[in-house]
Design a protein around this motif. Structure first.
Motif, PDB file in Angstrom:
ATOM      1  N   ARG A   1      28.761  11.078  36.515  1.00 13.94           N
ATOM      2  CA  ARG A   1      27.822  11.769  37.535  1.00 13.94           C
ATOM      3  C   ARG A   1      28.665  12.954  38.034  1.00 13.94           C
ATOM      4  O   ARG A   1      28.109  13.958  38.499  1.00 13.94           O
ATOM      5  CB  ARG A   1      27.878  10.824  38.816  1.00 13.94           C
ATOM      6  N   LEU A   2      30.069  13.100  37.845  1.00 13.60           N
ATOM      7  CA  LEU A   2      30.941  14.259  37.945  1.00 13.60           C
ATOM      8  C   LEU A   2      30.294  15.347  36.863  1.00 13.60           C
ATOM      9  O   LEU A   2      30.540  16.529  37.242  1.00 13.60           O
ATOM     10  CB  LEU A   2      32.268  13.961  37.716  1.00 13.60           C
ATOM     11  N   LEU A   3      29.958  14.854  35.807  1.00 11.03           N
ATOM     12  CA  LEU A   3      29.572  15.966  35.120  1.00 11.03           C
ATOM     13  C   LEU A   3      27.968  16.561  35.048  1.00 11.03           C
ATOM     14  O   LEU A   3      27.343  17.347  34.476  1.00 11.03           O
ATOM     15  CB  LEU A   3      29.361  15.447  33.617  1.00 11.03           C
ATOM     16  N   ALA A   4      27.181  15.984  36.096  1.00  7.85           N
ATOM     17  CA  ALA A   4      26.038  16.163  36.637  1.00  7.85           C
ATOM     18  C   ALA A   4      25.978  17.507  37.189  1.00  7.85           C
ATOM     19  O   ALA A   4      26.963  17.865  37.755  1.00  7.85           O
ATOM     20  CB  ALA A   4      25.609  15.003  37.543  1.00  7.85           C
ATOM     21  N   PRO A   5      25.013  18.304  37.251  1.00  8.88           N
ATOM     22  CA  PRO A   5      25.117  19.758  37.851  1.00  8.88           C
ATOM     23  C   PRO A   5      24.802  19.697  39.329  1.00  8.88           C
ATOM     24  O   PRO A   5      24.102  20.081  39.979  1.00  8.88           O
ATOM     25  CB  PRO A   5      23.816  20.368  37.069  1.00  8.88           C
TER      26      PRO A   5
END
Ligand SMILES: Nc1ncnc2c1ncn2[C@@H]1O[C@H](COP(=O)(O)OP(=O)(O)OP(=O)(O)O)[C@@H](O)[C@H]1O
Ligand SMILES: [Mg+2]
Lengths: 320, 255
Positions: free
Chosen positions: B90-94
């Motif tokens: 989720r931290l890699l979601a934009p």
């Protein structure tokens, strides 16, 4: 060619967590650039700084010096825009354990704003290509290492990223799964995918990467195509000749005089020739052998491994 | 709210719905036991007066909702940051790091509201408290419920991001027990005037404002804290913990 990844004088120093701890220079002044479409490798042993470098490039680690750019965007300044452009396959298994394999792909695409129809089709297609359809609707607890790895890659591809980052994608896989993974990555690259991969397997970088950077203790030691890197190791090529009879010192001395030869070692029925390059050398050696009446029964040319290269660069073996 | 945040919410609600039965058990069991003993058994034994249940109802609702939102935020975060690293996807979601954190707080608020919807009718029926809720009280109830849930969702984030994962069990016990006992759940704050130093000391406890808020909305005829102090306390602590929680979350999320 357009630059996909640009790293300039990148540094990451971890401060000690306790009073007695020491600071760790995980990345120590590294620079390199990766053009669009390239398959680029970061090769180094445990603790070399591979994951930290990927961490900076994927917005997960704040650099303490230098800059990293993805398609011209500064990673530290524009993390959201950078995240839109990258797909990340981390070293650890961070699959969402509350979801099924298919849901993992679908939600990932939803995070990236892929329309419902498109993401459903894409998920189905990737599940098929990665041979995950049978267990697509199961939760991922209990998936084998290979399945986890394939699903992590499928997830990273769900939003069609411009650049794919893979952190040690084949570590812990059996040889068969590793070869399947290599095929898969080659296929992606052939379709034009820009890929940055880390590994500590020499043969993997050799097989897959167009260029590789060798890093150790956070420093970049060498950067070139695997072939060029191998050529830079003196005496890295090895030609082995097996002979039934006629081996003698004069033959060995004649071999030593051939251009490019660094060293010759002779045993009872075998001669080992260490050379800087292999072109024409085997033919020359065979001509010498027939002139001197040496009956060669078998010949074998071994390319220098990146293993030797690492030894040459650092004085240490790659695998501790 | 961005599309990415909605997608993150969608994911959390899908998971929550799948675990609904455990959720209901978790939020429902304690109030059920509580209301049975305090609202039914003890009044029958004549140990406590019937009127006491009126004083308890807001506290039970307050405790259920605040603990729900705190747990909904803190527990998954502790597991994510400490062990599974699942949150990385989720931290890699934009979306910005704060965006991910705010979504977690929203989920906490939502879960607490659902807990409230379960517990309020349950406690009300079992205790047989007479409630006369007009429009003003209902609006007050909603505002207090949202603010209390927000406060404790943010508090859950602060706890989860400050405490080492190995210590979380200990911290929950050591922190929650005094908070609950000094939280004016079982006695109205206004009646504490007989022990002035204690009345002032408990103002440091954010749970007091939540429980007094529910008292204000549900049983305005009983002694309660002034609305200004209630809303001021709830909003002040919410903002403080949100600010602190987002900062600490970012610190944990990025190396
Ligand atoms: N969060 C952190 N805090 C402190 N030190 C760290 C942290 N992360 C990494 N390091 C240190 O930085 C150095 C580089 O670590 P990194 O994980 O980048 O290596 P790596 O090349 O990925 O190794 P491996 O092959 O084992 O995955 C190591 O010495 C490691 O201990
Ligand atoms: Mg690593």
């Amino acid at each position: 060619m357009e630059t996909a990844i640009a790293v300039e004088n990148l540094k990451k120093t971890y401060q000690p967590k306790t009073r007695k701890g020491v600071e760790v220079k995980a990345v120590d002044d590294i620079s390199f650039a990766v053009p669009r479409g390239e398959f680029f490798g970061l090769l180094g042993p445990n603790g070399a700084g591979k994951t930290t470098t990927i961490g900076v490039l994927t917005t997960r680690v704040m650099p303490t010096g230098g800059t990293a750019r993805i398609e011209g965007l500064d990673v530290a300044r524009n993390p959201v825009a950078v995240k839109r452009r990258i797909g990340v396959v981390p070293q650890v298994n961070n699959l969402d354990r509350s979801l099924t394999a298919r849901e993992i792909l679908l939600f990932h695409a939803e995070y990236f704003g892929v329309a419902k129809h498109a993401r459903e089709a894409q998920a189905q297609q990737l599940l098929e290509r990665f041979e995950l359809t049978e267990r697509a609707d199961e939760k991922v607890i209990g998936f084998s290492g290979g399945m986890v790895q394939r699903l992590k890659i499928a997830r990273a591809l769900m939003h069609n990223p411009a650049i794919l980052f893979l952190d040690e994608p084949t570590t812990g896989l059996d040889p068969q799964s590793r070869h399947a993974m290599w095929d898969l990555l080659s296929e992606l690259h052939a379709k034009g995918q820009t890929i940055l991969l880390t590994t500590h397997y020499m043969e993997e970088a050799d097989l897959l990467c167009e260029r590789a950077a060798i890093i150790d203790h956070g420093k970049l030691l060498a950067l070139d195509s695997p072939a060029q890197l191998k050529r830079s190791v003196p005496g890295g090529y090895l030609i082995e000749l097996m002979a039934r009879s006629g081996l003698n010192d004069s033959f060995a001395n004649a071999l030593r005089a051939l251009p490019g030869v660094v060293d010759v070692k002779q045993e009872q029925e075998r001669v080992r020739i260490y050379a800087d390059r292999a072109e024409g050398l085997l033919a020359n050696a065979m001509r010498l052998a027939s002139e001197q009446g040496v009956m060669v029964t078998d010949a074998h040319v071994a390319e220098p491994s990146l293993e030797n290269l690492f030894l040459h660069l650092t004085g240490r073996s790659l695998r501790e | 709210m961005t599309a990415t945040m909605l997608a993150l919410l969608h994911r959390d609600l899908r998971v929550a719905r799948r675990e609904l039965q455990y959720f209901l058990l978790r939020v429902g069991l304690q109030p059920l036991l509580f209301t049975f003993i305090f609202g039914f058994v003890m009044p029958r034994l004549g140990i406590i007066q019937r009127g006491y249940t009126e004083m308890l109802l807001p506290g039970i609702l307050g405790l259920s909702m605040t603990l729900s939102s705190m747990q909904a935020v803190a527990l998954p975060l502790v597991i994510d940051f400490g062990w599974t690293k699942e949150i990385e996807d989720r931290l890699l979601a934009p979306i910005s790091i704060s965006g991910v954190a705010i979504e977690k707080i929203l989920v906490g608020i939502l879960q607490a509201m659902i807990a409230g919807l379960v517990v309020l009718p349950l406690a009300w029926l079992l205790m047989g408290v007479h409630l006369s809720l007009g429009l003003v009280e209902i609006i007050q109830l909603l505002v207090v419920a949202i603010l209390s849930s927000w406060l404790f969702a943010a508090f859950g984030m602060v706890v989860a991001t400050i405490v080492e994962p190995q210590q979380i069990g200990l911290v929950f016990n050591v922190l929650l027990a005094p908070m609950i006992f000094f939280g004016c759940a079982y006695y109205p704050w206004a009646t504490l005037h007989v022990i002035p130093w204690f009345q002032r000391a408990v103002l440091l406890n954010p749970l007091v404002y939540a429980n007094e808020g529910f008292r204000l909305a549900l049983t305005p005829q009983m002694p309660h804290m002034s609305p200004w102090l209630v809303y001021g306390g709830l909003l002040g602590f919410s903002l403080l913990f949100t600010w602190l929680g987002l900062r600490k979350f970012a610190g944990r999320a990025v190396d």
